[in-house]
Design a protein around this motif. Structure first.
Motif, PDB file in Angstrom:
ATOM      1  N   ASP A  23      -2.978  -0.088  15.632  1.00 39.58           N
ATOM      2  CA  ASP A  23      -3.662  -1.340  15.307  1.00 39.58           C
ATOM      3  C   ASP A  23      -4.146  -1.315  13.857  1.00 39.58           C
ATOM      4  O   ASP A  23      -4.142  -0.276  13.195  1.00 39.58           O
ATOM      5  CB  ASP A  23      -4.806  -1.621  16.282  1.00 39.58           C
ATOM      6  N   LYS A  24      -4.574  -2.479  13.370  1.00 34.79           N
ATOM      7  CA  LYS A  24      -4.910  -2.600  11.951  1.00 34.79           C
ATOM      8  C   LYS A  24      -6.124  -1.757  11.566  1.00 34.79           C
ATOM      9  O   LYS A  24      -6.212  -1.268  10.438  1.00 34.79           O
ATOM     10  CB  LYS A  24      -5.134  -4.060  11.570  1.00 34.79           C
ATOM     11  N   ASN A  25      -7.076  -1.578  12.490  1.00 40.17           N
ATOM     12  CA  ASN A  25      -8.253  -0.771  12.162  1.00 40.17           C
ATOM     13  C   ASN A  25      -7.890   0.703  11.997  1.00 40.17           C
ATOM     14  O   ASN A  25      -8.369   1.380  11.081  1.00 40.17           O
ATOM     15  CB  ASN A  25      -9.316  -0.934  13.249  1.00 40.17           C
ATOM     16  N   THR A  26      -7.031   1.190  12.887  1.00 43.04           N
ATOM     17  CA  THR A  26      -6.557   2.570  12.754  1.00 43.04           C
ATOM     18  C   THR A  26      -5.730   2.721  11.485  1.00 43.04           C
ATOM     19  O   THR A  26      -5.845   3.714  10.758  1.00 43.04           O
ATOM     20  CB  THR A  26      -5.716   2.970  13.975  1.00 43.04           C
ATOM     21  N   SER A  27      -4.911   1.720  11.201  1.00 44.66           N
ATOM     22  CA  SER A  27      -4.100   1.733   9.979  1.00 44.66           C
ATOM     23  C   SER A  27      -4.983   1.802   8.740  1.00 44.66           C
ATOM     24  O   SER A  27      -4.693   2.549   7.797  1.00 44.66           O
ATOM     25  CB  SER A  27      -3.214   0.486   9.934  1.00 44.66           C
ATOM     26  N   PHE A  28      -6.069   1.046   8.747  1.00 42.34           N
ATOM     27  CA  PHE A  28      -6.999   1.059   7.612  1.00 42.34           C
ATOM     28  C   PHE A  28      -7.601   2.454   7.425  1.00 42.34           C
ATOM     29  O   PHE A  28      -7.661   2.974   6.306  1.00 42.34           O
ATOM     30  CB  PHE A  28      -8.101   0.028   7.849  1.00 42.34           C
ATOM     31  N   ARG A  29      -8.031   3.073   8.525  1.00 38.93           N
ATOM     32  CA  ARG A  29      -8.629   4.410   8.428  1.00 38.93           C
ATOM     33  C   ARG A  29      -7.609   5.425   7.935  1.00 38.93           C
ATOM     34  O   ARG A  29      -7.925   6.271   7.086  1.00 38.93           O
ATOM     35  CB  ARG A  29      -9.196   4.836   9.784  1.00 38.93           C
ATOM     36  N   TRP A  30      -6.397   5.351   8.456  1.00 33.31           N
ATOM     37  CA  TRP A  30      -5.357   6.281   8.019  1.00 33.31           C
ATOM     38  C   TRP A  30      -5.069   6.105   6.534  1.00 33.31           C
ATOM     39  O   TRP A  30      -4.890   7.084   5.816  1.00 33.31           O
ATOM     40  CB  TRP A  30      -4.085   6.059   8.834  1.00 33.31           C
ATOM     41  N   ARG A  31      -4.989   4.846   6.083  1.00 32.39           N
ATOM     42  CA  ARG A  31      -4.701   4.605   4.666  1.00 32.39           C
ATOM     43  C   ARG A  31      -5.693   5.340   3.788  1.00 32.39           C
ATOM     44  O   ARG A  31      -5.314   6.038   2.840  1.00 32.39           O
ATOM     45  CB  ARG A  31      -4.741   3.109   4.357  1.00 32.39           C
ATOM     46  N   HIS A  32      -6.963   5.194   4.078  1.00 29.40           N
ATOM     47  CA  HIS A  32      -7.967   5.769   3.186  1.00 29.40           C
ATOM     48  C   HIS A  32      -8.092   7.279   3.345  1.00 29.40           C
ATOM     49  O   HIS A  32      -8.493   7.965   2.404  1.00 29.40           O
ATOM     50  CB  HIS A  32      -9.289   5.026   3.350  1.00 29.40           C
ATOM     51  N   ARG A  33      -7.708   7.808   4.489  1.00 22.54           N
ATOM     52  CA  ARG A  33      -7.630   9.265   4.610  1.00 22.54           C
ATOM     53  C   ARG A  33      -6.488   9.805   3.750  1.00 22.54           C
ATOM     54  O   ARG A  33      -6.622  10.836   3.093  1.00 22.54           O
ATOM     55  CB  ARG A  33      -7.435   9.663   6.073  1.00 22.54           C
ATOM     56  N   PHE A  34      -5.370   9.111   3.760  1.00 16.33           N
ATOM     57  CA  PHE A  34      -4.228   9.520   2.945  1.00 16.33           C
ATOM     58  C   PHE A  34      -4.540   9.422   1.456  1.00 16.33           C
ATOM     59  O   PHE A  34      -4.064  10.235   0.660  1.00 16.33           O
ATOM     60  CB  PHE A  34      -3.010   8.645   3.265  1.00 16.33           C
ATOM     61  N   LEU A  35      -5.339   8.425   1.056  1.00 18.05           N
ATOM     62  CA  LEU A  35      -5.524   8.141  -0.368  1.00 18.05           C
ATOM     63  C   LEU A  35      -6.717   8.851  -1.003  1.00 18.05           C
ATOM     64  O   LEU A  35      -6.854   8.830  -2.225  1.00 18.05           O
ATOM     65  CB  LEU A  35      -5.682   6.629  -0.577  1.00 18.05           C
TER      66      LEU A  35
END
Length: 228
Positions: A23-35
């Motif tokens: 989902d988009k919330n998990t995607s958001f968290r993953w993005r910022h962990r990666f970055l």
């Protein structure tokens, strides 16, 4: 690996989520962990001919419920160039090898610009900028050769080699790439700047495994391993 591939493609949070089945919330968290770590990975020593220029991004409270200003329409452009409260200046510095560093600034004055440049410019660097007085002052303080390009007078290249066309081209690619996100919250801007630097460093050689190494802070070690 799928999320790393989505970062290479420059997908939005929602598109990344769809590609990875989250989902988009998990995607958001993953993005910022990666970055998080790529945001801090930038050139720490520039040498030879070095170009500098500033670019501007709209100040954004995207995602915040309580604003200290009237809301703007999504993606609205700020047309007045400068360092007012509606804009965030970013100093981009790049040498001819492609090594790049950028710095979010509170102001475009000598007190603000000199410390980051002093930390990364070689003592024998040849510094190219536009004709802004602040760059002349900083170059004089650092004791480095300075070639200001008087763009307002139509002078874009000095002696066939001194110009700021490379850094301007980088700024253009950065701004064009950022458009897909329809505005980035200022508190996350450094992560997006780091994301773009990572994409530029690897270019067509990038891969999901490299993205994973960057997210884990192992990019430099991985690069050395590839060279052996």
């Amino acid at each position: 690996m799928n999320y790393s591939a989505a970062l290479i493609e420059g997908l939005t949070v929602r598109a990344s989520g769809r590609q990875c089945g989250i989902d988009k919330n998990t995607s958001f968290r993953w993005r910022h962990r990666f970055l998080t770590l790529p945001a801090a990975t930038k050139a720490n020593h520039l040498q030879g001919i070095i170009e500098a220029d500033e670019t501007f991004f709209p100040s954004s409270c995207k995602g915040q419920r309580h604003l200290n200003r009237p809301p703007r329409k999504r993606g609205k452009q700020i047309h007045v160039r400068g360092t007012g409260k509606d804009q965030v200046p970013v100093l981009v510095v790049r040498d001819r090898s492609g090594a790049t560093a950028d710095f979010m600034l509170n102001a475009l004055d000598k007190k603000t610009i000199e410390p980051p440049l002093r930390a990364i410019l070689a003592k024998d660097a040849i510094f190219c900028s536009d004709g802004a007085a602040v760059y002349r002052s900083v170059a004089h303080s650092l004791g480095i050769t300075h070639h200001p390009v008087n763009l307002s007078a139509g002078i874009r290249v000095i002696a066939g080699v001194y110009h700021i066309q490379n850094v301007n081209a980088y700024d253009s690619r950065l701004k064009q790439w950022m458009k897909r996100f329809h505005g980035v919250a200022t508190k996350y801007l450094e992560r997006y700047l780091g994301w773009r630097r990572w994409l530029e460093r690897w270019g067509g050689h990038n891969s999901p495994i490299i993205g994973l190494q960057a997210a884990l802070g192992r990019e430099n070690q991985f690069q050395l391993l590839m060279q052996t």
